[in-house]
Enzyme design. Structure first.
Site: not given
Length: 451
Positions: A101, A242, A244, A246
């Site tokens: 992340s 960010d 990833d 999400d």
């Protein structure tokens, strides 16, 4: 039962230290065994972000899945929500996202999704963890039954089309100057392309991943670069994802950062006007600002609070019929479209609102004045410290002083030996004093090292 590997959002840790090829292979084998039900061929979908260690973990997991007879479809760099969407779309039994992340490149992690595209339950993760300690050699496939692996062509285009379909076909972003910051992460190709296809004038930063620069001075946790670019090109809006993709934050035309609480408020108000809210309220966590709660109440909506983590938000949404929820950090869950947080889809809903209202982003997305909020971390043994009488007394006194004009949230971190102390209220000086008193009491209990 305490879990050794799975935390609040899958497995995460230092690459090649906590997250080793051996662990990744075992996780894939255990997951493959768990999801192999019935006689048909089974398949796993694997996506990743742009960290250097992604290659190592990806191939280790391919070895694990194929060794227990499961076929593997490799998506390459893709946002976490894309993996969640493509898992049921490709009729896969399990989806895997290799990412840490918003963490730096040295870390990596493994997130698992079921055949419905939702993150696995705590119970299923516990089953996988239990299998890690058993001899999976008993479950290894015969040579003729080993799985196959192949790269999926066109996966990015499929996700782009999915995101575009969350808007009405008649809506165009023509006339909007948009800066998109992809954090040198998983969304570096799909996010700018989706915005361009919808008609926007796009300026992209954070789109040159090299394996090391994910989240480095870019992305939703480091918005300074986005603010600078918005000023430079005189953009209408800046969007930061960010690593990833999400989560999302927004920068308005004046260069002011807008967090997840404000975005949820804007979307909730817009959906309320359009009759799109499944229930008269939204779901957020204990960390969302009191100002959000007061604003929602002023327009006839409620705020249901959960423990920290987008998983808890989603579980409450599913259990109680909400279709909008999220976190202050920018995880926005729109369950009419997605099974997890999707930064790009959330941004598109904000852009649709901007187009519909015909107002600047600063007016559309700034719905309330946040209550002063202070968050501090104390490195202590949480279990011991929070049970000490002196600490309890200081916390109780803090609650008494704030009364109805503020809140306290004291919680152990799920990933490190830290207690997070959050206080908010109308009187900033009072909140700061209370938070400092609690931190001092915790440090005096069983300190590791104060931050």
């Amino acid at each position: 039962m305490a879990r050794k590997h799975f935390g609040t959002d899958g497995i995460r840790g230092r690459a090649n230290a906590a997250i080793t090829p051996e662990l990744a292979m075992k996780v894939a084998q255990a997951t493959g065994v768990l999801f192999q039900r019935g006689e048909q061929r089974h398949r796993a979908v694997i996506g990743k972000d742009t960290r250097l260690s992604g290659y190592m973990i990806e191939y280790a997991m391919v070895a694990g899945f194929t060794s227990v007879g499961m076929d593997v479809l490799l998506l390459g760099p893709m946002p976490t929500p894309a993996v969640a969407m493509l898992t049921p779309s490709m009729r896969a039994d399990v989806g895997v996202m290799i990412s840490a992340s918003h963490n730096p490149y040295e870390d990596n992690g493994i997130k698992l999704f079921g055949p419905d595209g939702f993150k696995l339950s705590d119970e299923m993760e516990a089953e996988i963890e239990a299998k890690l300690d058993r001899d999976v050699a008993l479950k290894l496939s015969k040579p003729a039954d080993l799985g196959r692996a192949k790269r999926v062509e066109g996966a990015q285009a499929r996700y782009i089309e999915f995101t575009k379909r969350t808007l009405t076909r008649s809506l165009s972003l023509e006339g909007l100057r948009i800066v998109i910051d992809c954090a040198n992460g998983a969304g570096y190709k799909v996010a700018p392309e989706a915005l361009w296809e919808l008609g926007a004038e796009v300026f992209a930063i954070g789109t040159e991943p090299d394996g090391f620069n994910i989240n480095r001075d870019v992305g939703s946790t480091a918005p300074a670069a986005l603010v600078k670019k918005v000023h430079e090109v005189r953009a209408d809006i800046g969007i930061a994802l960010d690593g990833d993709a999400d989560r999302v934050i927004i920068v308005d035309e004046n260069g002011k950062v807008i967090d997840g609480d404000q975005l949820m408020a804007a979307i909730a108000a817009g959906w309320q006007e359009e009759g799109r809210l499944a229930r008269p309220g939204i779901v957020a966590t204990l960390m969302s600002n009191l100002g959000l709660e007061r604003y929602l109440e002023s327009i006839g909506l409620t705020l249901a609070r959960t423990a920290v983590g987008d998983r808890h938000v989603l579980e409450h949404m599913r259990a109680h019929g909400y279709n909008l929820g999220g976190e202050q950090s920018g995880h926005i869950i729109l369950s009419d479209y997605c099974t997890t947080g999707d930064g790009l889809v959330a941004a598109l809903q904000v852009l649709a609102l901007v187009k519909r209202l015909g107002k600047p982003v600063s007016q559309v997305c700034r719905r309330f004045d946040p209550v002063p909020q202070i968050l501090k971390n104390v490195r202590v043994n949480a279990a011991q410290s929070l049970e000490q009488d002196h600490v309890k007394r200081v916390i109780e006194e803090g609650h008494r002083k704030l009364g109805k004009n503020g809140r306290l949230v004291i919680r152990p971190s799920g990933t490190e030996p830290v207690v997070r102390v959050m206080g908010e209220g109308d009187n900033r000086d009072l909140v700061e004093t209370i938070v400092d008193d609690i931190c001092e009491a915790l440090n005096a209990a069983t300190p590791l090292a104060a931050e």
